[in-house]
Design a protein around this motif. Structure first.
Motif, PDB file in Angstrom:
ATOM      1  N   SER A  58      -2.529  10.415  -1.564  1.00 36.42           N
ATOM      2  CA  SER A  58      -1.542   9.820  -1.447  1.00 36.42           C
ATOM      3  C   SER A  58      -0.808  10.080  -0.030  1.00 36.42           C
ATOM      4  N   LEU A  59       0.305  10.566  -0.265  1.00 32.68           N
ATOM      5  CA  LEU A  59       1.096  10.566   0.740  1.00 32.68           C
ATOM      6  C   LEU A  59       0.438  10.425   2.612  1.00 32.68           C
ATOM      7  N   ALA A  60      -0.406  11.447   2.535  1.00 35.62           N
ATOM      8  CA  ALA A  60      -1.508  11.770   3.351  1.00 35.62           C
ATOM      9  C   ALA A  60      -1.699  10.349   4.008  1.00 35.62           C
ATOM     10  N   LYS A  61      -2.533   9.556   2.528  1.00 31.14           N
ATOM     11  CA  LYS A  61      -2.913   8.694   3.339  1.00 31.14           C
ATOM     12  C   LYS A  61      -1.938   7.576   3.423  1.00 31.14           C
ATOM     13  N   ARG A  62      -1.218   7.534   3.345  1.00 34.21           N
ATOM     14  CA  ARG A  62       0.036   6.638   3.424  1.00 34.21           C
ATOM     15  C   ARG A  62       0.718   7.057   4.893  1.00 34.21           C
ATOM     16  N   THR A  63       0.864   7.992   5.876  1.00 33.08           N
ATOM     17  CA  THR A  63       0.576   8.260   6.822  1.00 33.08           C
ATOM     18  C   THR A  63      -0.074   7.696   7.553  1.00 33.08           C
ATOM     19  N   GLU A  64      -1.251   7.877   7.279  1.00 32.94           N
ATOM     20  CA  GLU A  64      -2.689   8.213   7.983  1.00 32.94           C
ATOM     21  C   GLU A  64      -2.825   6.110   8.246  1.00 32.94           C
ATOM     22  N   LEU A  65      -2.254   5.320   7.104  1.00 30.73           N
ATOM     23  CA  LEU A  65      -2.089   4.220   7.578  1.00 30.73           C
ATOM     24  C   LEU A  65      -1.244   3.530   8.228  1.00 30.73           C
ATOM     25  N   TRP A  66      -0.048   4.550   8.652  1.00 21.30           N
ATOM     26  CA  TRP A  66       0.838   3.792   9.695  1.00 21.30           C
ATOM     27  C   TRP A  66       0.329   4.368  10.650  1.00 21.30           C
ATOM     28  N   ASP A  67       0.268   5.607  10.834  1.00 24.73           N
ATOM     29  CA  ASP A  67      -0.298   6.432  11.973  1.00 24.73           C
ATOM     30  C   ASP A  67      -0.888   5.427  12.659  1.00 24.73           C
ATOM     31  N   TYR A  68      -2.465   4.670  11.889  1.00 18.30           N
ATOM     32  CA  TYR A  68      -3.721   4.152  11.963  1.00 18.30           C
ATOM     33  C   TYR A  68      -3.308   2.219  12.838  1.00 18.30           C
ATOM     34  N   LEU A  69      -2.097   1.652  12.275  1.00 17.97           N
ATOM     35  CA  LEU A  69      -1.910   1.295  13.210  1.00 17.97           C
ATOM     36  C   LEU A  69      -1.249   1.205  14.388  1.00 17.97           C
TER      37      LEU A  69
ATOM     38  N   SER B 131       1.084  -1.136  -0.114  1.00 17.42           N
ATOM     39  CA  SER B 131      -0.051  -0.354  -0.008  1.00 17.42           C
ATOM     40  C   SER B 131       0.960   1.392  -0.306  1.00 17.42           C
ATOM     41  N   SER B 132       1.791   1.075   1.203  1.00 15.33           N
ATOM     42  CA  SER B 132       2.374   2.642   1.102  1.00 15.33           C
ATOM     43  C   SER B 132       3.312   2.718  -0.551  1.00 15.33           C
ATOM     44  N   VAL B 133       3.783   1.708  -1.287  1.00 16.77           N
ATOM     45  CA  VAL B 133       4.405   1.907  -2.185  1.00 16.77           C
ATOM     46  C   VAL B 133       3.564   2.080  -3.419  1.00 16.77           C
ATOM     47  N   PHE B 134       2.108   1.643  -3.662  1.00 13.84           N
ATOM     48  CA  PHE B 134       1.420   2.233  -4.384  1.00 13.84           C
ATOM     49  C   PHE B 134       1.269   4.453  -4.174  1.00 13.84           C
ATOM     50  N   LEU B 135       0.647   4.474  -2.854  1.00 14.14           N
ATOM     51  CA  LEU B 135       0.915   5.664  -2.133  1.00 14.14           C
ATOM     52  C   LEU B 135       1.683   6.476  -2.258  1.00 14.14           C
ATOM     53  N   ILE B 136       2.995   6.370  -2.638  1.00  9.31           N
ATOM     54  CA  ILE B 136       4.387   7.188  -2.927  1.00  9.31           C
ATOM     55  C   ILE B 136       4.814   7.335  -4.589  1.00  9.31           C
ATOM     56  N   LYS B 137       4.284   6.461  -5.923  1.00 13.51           N
ATOM     57  CA  LYS B 137       4.042   6.219  -6.569  1.00 13.51           C
ATOM     58  C   LYS B 137       3.334   6.831  -7.302  1.00 13.51           C
ATOM     59  N   GLU B 138       2.094   7.283  -7.085  1.00 17.41           N
ATOM     60  CA  GLU B 138       0.494   7.660  -7.143  1.00 17.41           C
ATOM     61  C   GLU B 138       1.222   9.435  -6.862  1.00 17.41           C
ATOM     62  N   GLY B 139       2.069   9.592  -4.837  1.00 17.48           N
ATOM     63  CA  GLY B 139       2.502  11.008  -5.450  1.00 17.48           C
ATOM     64  C   GLY B 139       2.071  12.468  -5.036  1.00 17.48           C
ATOM     65  N   SER B 140       0.484  12.027  -5.350  1.00 19.61           N
ATOM     66  CA  SER B 140       0.065  13.856  -4.805  1.00 19.61           C
ATOM     67  C   SER B 140       0.732  13.234  -3.323  1.00 19.61           C
ATOM     68  N   GLU B 141       0.016  14.877  -2.561  1.00 21.45           N
ATOM     69  CA  GLU B 141      -0.308  15.383  -1.159  1.00 21.45           C
ATOM     70  C   GLU B 141      -1.091  14.262  -0.846  1.00 21.45           C
TER      71      GLU B 141
END
Length: 338
Positions: free
Chosen positions: A282-293, A270-280
């Motif tokens: 998507s990067l916020a969603k990556r941070t939110e996913l790790w924060d969720y855990l 999930s993180s790789v694809f959010l980074i590849k998409e590259g928008s702010e």
């Protein structure tokens, strides 16, 4: 009662589903093939009904409203009559010789009363467009030609994950653990293979290349562009897996370590694809996913964070993110997925 139920979820599968069915038919009367027509709008329903009429003692058809892959698997499991249960996607296929060997082993289990919870076999990435055939095998991880438990399992390599393609579960085990996949959601095969694991006590590994996993259709759910467009569903599956178990309470260390590894892999994808998409966004969603855990279980977060892949996935600077994407692309070339 049949030895094995092969459930084949079908949605607009008219162009390739017959091949999947033909490869399962080699099992003869030992096998029940459940064709679950998930509200198809093409000729899938008619093909399924014809195949059932041609093989009435082997093939059953279930027509249902569209609910997605998970809903179709749920329906197959609810209607299974086999001692063991296997999911075969309608664009994939089974190797004939390997399948017959698997059935021989399952027959011995039933005859001898072993009741083994999970049989594992190899799977092969089939990417005809690039003439690639990459087998994922488990020799060196699982003992061969014997029933074993989690304490007998060796260290998994990065590429060696237990996927839906590699497992055959005892049907009653899936019923007993009340496995139910979410509807209208892609990538639920990860839940299918992950959630039952703590209920698995006995396993058997057969070192044959059974499952042929086709990669290459533009509309395929694992196509990279499609996965990026459906990243919210991937994140949903990640969160369901996080919520499924408090891994700190899994007593068997080998099982716990593997489940941490698998969860880390899912978070990484999930993180790789959010980074590849590259928008702010998507990067916020990556941070939110790790924060969720981290918010759900800080100790689990630390367990995942110790894995080699996890820390690079949380890099904030652009240079580091480019390295992550490069590493993913290299792995993709080596292993042939997507």
């Amino acid at each position: 009662m049949k030895l094995l139920t092969v459930a084949i979820p079908c949605y607009n599968s008219q162009d390739y589903m017959e091949h999947a069915v033909e490869t399962a038919l080699v099992g003869g009367e030992d096998v029940e093939i459940l064709l679950v027509d998930d509200g198809s709008t093409d000729g899938t329903a008619e093909i399924a009904d014809r195949l059932a009429a041609e093989h009435p003692t082997v093939i059953r058809v279930i027509h249902k409203e569209n609910g997605g892959h998970g809903s179709a698997v749920n329906m197959g499991l609810a209607n299974a009559r086999g001692v063991y249960f296997k999911v075969l996607d309608s664009d994939d296929w089974l190797d004939r010789e390997a399948f017959l060997k698997v059935l021989d082993v399952l027959h011995d289990f039933v005859q001898e009363g072993h009741g083994v919870d999970m049989l594992l076999a190899n799977y092969v990435y089939e990417k005809p467009s690039l003439h690639k055939h990459k087998a994922i095998r488990y020799d060196g991880v699982f003992p061969e030609r014997k029933v074993f438990g989690w304490n007998d399992v060796k260290r998994f390599k990065i590429s060696q994950n237990i996927l839906m393609h590699s497992v055959i579960y005892r049907t009653k085990l899936l019923w007993d653990c009340e496995l139910e996949l979410p509807e209208h959601t892609f990538y639920v095969d990860n839940i299918f293979v992950y959630n039952p694991l703590p209920h698995v006590n006995t396993m058997y590994y057969l070192n044959v290349d059974l499952y042929r996993y086709f990669i290459g259709r533009d509309d395929q759910s694992v196509n990279e562009k499609v996965m990026i467009s459906r990243i919210d569903q991937q994140i949903k599956v990640n969160k369901l897996m996080i919520d499924a178990y408090d891994l700190t309470k899994i007593k068997n260390k080998k099982l716990r370590d593997y489940m941490v590894k698998y969860l880390t892999m899912m978070m990484t994808i999930s993180s790789v694809f959010l980074i590849k998409e590259g928008s702010e966004e998507s990067l916020a969603k990556r941070t939110e996913l790790w924060d969720y855990l981290k918010q759900q279980n800080r100790i689990m977060y630390r367990m995942v964070n110790k894995m080699a892949l996890s820390k690079p996935m949380q890099i904030r600077n652009r240079a580091g993110q480019k390295i992550v994407v490069w590493g993913y692309s290299l792995s993709q070339k080596i292993y042939g997925f997507n």
